[in-house]
Design an enzyme around this catalytic site. Structure first.
Site, PDB file in Angstrom:
ATOM      1  N   CYS A 163       0.832  -1.200   0.000  1.00 52.26           N
ATOM      2  CA  CYS A 163       0.000   0.000   0.000  1.00 52.26           C
ATOM      3  C   CYS A 163       0.865   1.247   0.000  1.00 52.26           C
ATOM      4  CB  CYS A 163      -0.853   0.020   1.263  1.00 52.26           C
ATOM      5  SG  CYS A 163       0.190   0.056   2.729  1.00 52.26           S
TER       6      CYS A 163
ATOM      7  N   CYS B  75       3.283   1.639   2.841  1.00 57.24           N
ATOM      8  CA  CYS B  75       4.557   0.941   2.668  1.00 57.24           C
ATOM      9  C   CYS B  75       5.527   1.824   1.901  1.00 57.24           C
ATOM     10  CB  CYS B  75       4.365  -0.355   1.893  1.00 57.24           C
ATOM     11  SG  CYS B  75       3.260  -1.500   2.694  1.00 57.24           S
TER      12      CYS B  75
ATOM     13  N   ASP C 281      31.799 -41.707  -3.434  1.00 51.07           N
ATOM     14  CA  ASP C 281      30.722 -42.151  -2.575  1.00 51.07           C
ATOM     15  C   ASP C 281      29.791 -42.958  -3.474  1.00 51.07           C
ATOM     16  OD1 ASP C 281      28.907 -42.167  -0.373  1.00 51.07           O
ATOM     17  OD2 ASP C 281      27.723 -40.692  -1.490  1.00 51.07           O
TER      18      ASP C 281
ATOM     19  N   ASP D 186      27.825 -36.165  -2.732  1.00 48.56           N
ATOM     20  CA  ASP D 186      26.725 -35.289  -3.107  1.00 48.56           C
ATOM     21  C   ASP D 186      26.614 -34.055  -2.225  1.00 48.56           C
ATOM     22  OD1 ASP D 186      25.764 -36.588  -0.957  1.00 48.56           O
ATOM     23  OD2 ASP D 186      24.256 -37.757  -2.037  1.00 48.56           O
TER      24      ASP D 186
ATOM     25  N   ASP E 237      28.275 -35.812   2.911  1.00 48.57           N
ATOM     26  CA  ASP E 237      29.694 -36.061   2.689  1.00 48.57           C
ATOM     27  C   ASP E 237      30.563 -34.845   3.016  1.00 48.57           C
ATOM     28  OD1 ASP E 237      29.172 -38.628   1.715  1.00 48.57           O
ATOM     29  OD2 ASP E 237      28.712 -37.822  -0.265  1.00 48.57           O
TER      30      ASP E 237
END
Ligand SMILES: [Cu+2]
Lengths: 745, 119
Positions: free
Chosen positions: A17, A20, A429, A628, A632
């Site tokens: 508004c 603001c 991994d 990933d 890890d």
């Protein structure tokens, strides 16, 4: 400084508004240095001017309870290109004017038509001197200004050398033009043309270097090119096309088929297939629907959807990737530091060598001494260029890091690039790295009297209520075949063994061998087949109905299609490949056999991964760890080089040494191969720069004069100009580097 | 005459050593918490020597006037900070010097050279 006054534009999120608007405006106006601030509610933007850092404005708006982001975009890049073009043309003009006067003068000299230094000839030289002064002011003034300013700061650089070299030639020429009798008749040679030609050539060299450099940043340009220029937003119920910089936070954006997604956000309506290959290298489009995140710069293939902008401007994944590549491009690895240390003391050292050269010729030189003295000293000053030395490392890093980005590998800094080259072991991994990380039903083995579809329907019905990761695989397999699960009653999970439930009055059991044994169901006939499945890295699960075995559903985390090939390529690079997994030994061994790793550490707890990396390092291996990125993290940090795989759009790109934007292990191979090629290229450049100065300076000083070799100052000037062009050109060769794809067994 | 020239030469060498290596610029800009404007032009950073306190972030606002490509980046050695400087547009670089000592900031080719003196 008057120049520090600037205007910025911000997007403001959270305004609803006019109240603001006032709050945001007041917050911005309270920032010291702000002269003017206007907030536009319709556009949800703010224009701010004054002597202020944009970050301060963002912070102030944040404190007032709204979100702000500086609006910046391709406009910057276009501006940069235009500035570069203008500078390039200016350099060519400087070259042209100096050459147009210098070369005819040199021609007259060669033809022996130089007027004598007496009578009308003297007048000719004085006029020439004046013309030369004008040309030098136009074409070479920057060297003198730069040299003087650097001198006042106790610095010496390339400008110092050029200014001293050409300046002394010019001053000497004036001296003998005005008072020829001051020096012996034999030494009465004028160097006006030499000064001009040297300045012409150095400007030409700078222009050529600029051209060559433009190509080195192609990778960045390609990334920037991914950014669309406009977005179709919906503001106050109306659709409009606005420049990408004006898209505000939380605004609604419509994306039509075939369009690029403008910023990062979340789909709020509709669904589509999105081609993310430009960022992740993943060739297949992915389906995205309501609630899914989409990434700016990727391509919307099929459907139309509405999205809400969540990250704009410098916050988008693409902008962060560009920023990362940029900052990596300018960081230096240890290998470049020797050159840095040398170039820091280089120019003063050359000045000392030049003075010693002058003294040597003065004391021991042949007649005409003054002439030799001047020429040799000038040549020393001109041939020694710190530029090639200073440029050798950064320019290769720039191309190498960019090249890696083209292959979907984001290298964080020069140090990582250099270490990647000396890796001896790669630790992988298993889950999500070698395998896809998503278990799938790979085999359905119905017993007599059952069929595959029936078996799957039973399994999916009973698992639909379960939360086990393997259950998800079974349910997904049923959905894929359009098999609807039925409702079960009395569902019960038997810990570590499986599940049981009642379906249409029948007692159904689904789980491992122990569950079957417990319920006295005979599985003896299946032992052999089950073992074969386990040996192949799969997990067989038994299904029984009313006490009789109905079949086996075998689930596995499939190995990525290209893992074995990528690992073979690692072997071809001379790397040892180790696999690390929390899985049981049998499964791990089976996967290891299929992809060809050298060593397996199975049943490793997450917290032990880091220890294993440490153990390998203790054995003297230089370890690259591929994982990933989330669980890890400690192992990635412990490794000499941590590769985070498939997290190209995550914040994780800032934590790993190298981030692979696509989920393939080929990225690891390519990153290592490119790092090797880049370090080789840096070494070539450094070797060239050292050799060039190592031979050039003594040659110019006249060390080889007894052999009849003495360098002409003009050639020295040309060589200086070309030395950095050579370095940039050699670095540019990296652009055409292609990691070998095929593997010879 | 010859002795004079030789002596002069040695004096020049002495002056080079003194000016470029032994003495350092007197003009220092002391960080006071306000942003510091640094002009990038004609081969030098002005101001070129900045005094700061360890652990206290300072805002350096670079304004690059020199269009030649070697000025396009500023690299803080040993701090893992670098920034691309647009021509004619201010660029703020925030640096938090970690430990007392001297940190050079240079362009790619080390033609532009500045120093951060951290106490
Ligand atoms: Cu340079």
């Amino acid at each position: 400084m008057a120049d520090s006054e600037h205007s910025y534009r911000f997007s403001i999120g959270g305004m609803s508004c006019a109240g603001c608007v006032a709050a945001v405006e007041n917050a911005i106006r309270a920032v010291p240095g702000v002269r003017e601030a206007t907030v536009n509610l319709g556009e949800r933007t703010a224009s701010v001017s004054g002597e202020v850092a944009p970050e301060a404005v963002v912070a102030a708006v944040g404190q007032a309870g709204y979100e702000a982001a500086e609006l910046r975009g391709i406009a910057d890049e276009a501006g940069k290109e235009a500035a570069e073009m203008a500078h390039y043309r200016r350099l060519l003009w400087k070259f042209g004017v100096a050459a147009a006067v210098g070369f005819p003068l040199m021609g007259i000299d060669w033809l022996g038509l130089m007027p004598p230094l007496a009578g009308w000839g003297q007048a000719f030289w004085i006029v020439t001197g004046l013309v030369t002064a004008g040309v030098m002011w136009f074409s070479g003034r920057q060297f003198f200004v730069g040299a003087w300013k650097a001198f006042r700061n106790h610095n010496a650089n390339m400008d110092t050398l050029i200014a001293l070299g050409t300046g002394s030639a010019w001053a000497y020429s004036w001296l003998i033009s005005l008072w020829p009798t001051l020096v012996p008749a034999l030494a009465r040679h004028v160097y006006f043309e030499a000064a001009l030609i040297i300045i012409a050539l150095i400007n030409l060299g700078a222009a050529l270097e600029m051209r060559a450099r433009g190509k080195t940043s192609e990778a960045i340009k390609r990334l920037i090119g991914l950014q669309p220029r406009t977005a179709r937003i919906i503001r106050n119920g109306k659709e409009m096309d606005v420049p990408i910089e004006e898209v505000g936070l939380d605004e609604t954006v419509r994306v039509r088929p075939g369009e690029k997604i403008p910023v990062d956000g979340v789909i709020i309506d509709g669904h589509s297939n999105i081609d993310e290959s430009m960022l992740t290298g993943e060739p297949l489009p992915v389906a995205r629907g309501k609630g899914d995140e989409v990434i700016g710069g990727t391509l919307n293939k099929s459907g139309s959807f509405l999205m809400q902008a969540k990250r704009i401007g410098a916050d988008t994944a693409l902008a962060r990737i560009i920023e990362l590549v940029r900052s990596a491009q300018s960081s230096k690895p240890a290998i470049g530091r020797l050159a840095d240390r040398i170039s820091a003391v280089f120019v003063p050292s050359v000045l000392i060598i030049a003075t010693l050269t002058l003294l040597a010729w003065f004391n021991f030189g042949p007649e005409p001494r003054v002439s030799y003295m001047l020429a040799a000293t000038m040549t020393v000053l001109l041939i020694a260029c710190p530029c090639a030395l200073g440029l050798a490392t950064p320019i290769s890093i720039m191309v190498g890091v960019g090249k890696a980005a083209e292959f979907g590998a984001l290298i964080r800094n020069g140090e990582a690039l250099q270490r990647a080259r000396s890796l001896t072991t790669v630790v992988l991994d298993k889950t999500g790295t070698v395998t896809e990380g998503r278990p799938r039903v790979v085999e359905l083995l119905p017993a007599e009297g059952h069929d595959e579809a029936g078996l799957l329907r039973l399994a999916a019905s009973i698992e639909a209520a379960s939360e086990h990761p393997l259950a998800e695989a079974v349910v997904a397999a049923a959905r894929e075949r359009d098999i609807a699960p039925e409702t079960v009653e009395g569902f019960e999970a038997v810990s570590g063994k499986g599940v049981r439930a009642r379906l249409a009055g029948a007692e159904v059991l689904f789980g491992n061998r122990r569950l079957m044994a417990e319920s006295d169901i005979a599985v003896d006939d299946w032992e052999g087949r089950a073992k074969a499945l386990a040996d192949a890295g799969q997990t067989p699960m038994y299904l029984a109905v009313d006490g009789a075995l109905a079949g086996v559903v075998s689930v596995a985390d499939p190995i990525k299609a290209d893992s074995a090939e990528a690992i073979a390529r690692m072997h071809a690079l001379g790397l040892k490949v180790v696999m690390l997994t929390g899985d049981n030994a049998a499964t791990a061994e089976a996967v290891a056999r299929q992809v060809g790793v050298d060593e397996v550490f199975a049943e490793v707890l997450p917290e032990q991964k880091e220890e294993k990396v440490g153990a390998l390092q203790a054995r003297g291996e230089v370890v690259g760890m591929v994982g990933d990125g989330i669980n890890d993290a400690p192992a990635l940090a412990r490794a000499d080089v941590g590769f985070a795989i498939g997290t190209g759009t995550d914040v994780a790109i800032e934590s790993a040494d190298i981030t692979l934007m696509r989920g393939s292990l080929h990225g690891v191979v390519e990153a290592i191969a490119i790092s090797r090629a880049t370090v080789r290229n840096i070494k070539q450049n450094l070797f060239g720069a050292f050799i060039y100065n190592g031979i050039g300076i003594p040659l110019a000083a006249g060390v080889f004069y007894p052999l009849g070799i003495l360098l002409n100052p003009m050639i020295a000037g040309a060589a200086m100009a070309m030395s950095s062009v050579t370095v940039v050109t050699n670095a540019n060769r990296l652009r055409f580097y292609k990691p070998k794809r095929e593997v010879r067994a | 005459m010859s002795l004079l020239v030789n002596l002069a030469g040695l004096v020049v060498i002495g002056l080079i050593v003194w000016w470029f290596w032994l003495s350092s610029p007197r003009a220092r800009t002391v960080a006071t918490g306000a942003p510091i404007d640094i002009l990038v032009d004609d081969g030098v950073y002005t101001p070129g020597v900045i005094e700061a306190k360890a652990g206290e972030p300072i805002e350096l606002r670079f304004l690059r006037k020199d269009a030649s490509p070697c000025a396009e980046q500023v690299i803080f050695e040993g701090l893992d900070i670098s920034a691309e400087l647009p021509v004619d547009r201010q660029k703020t670089v925030t640096v938090t010097p970690p430990a007392p000592g001297e940190y050079a900031f240079t362009c790619q080719m080390k033609m532009y050279r500045g120093k951060l003196v951290v106490r």
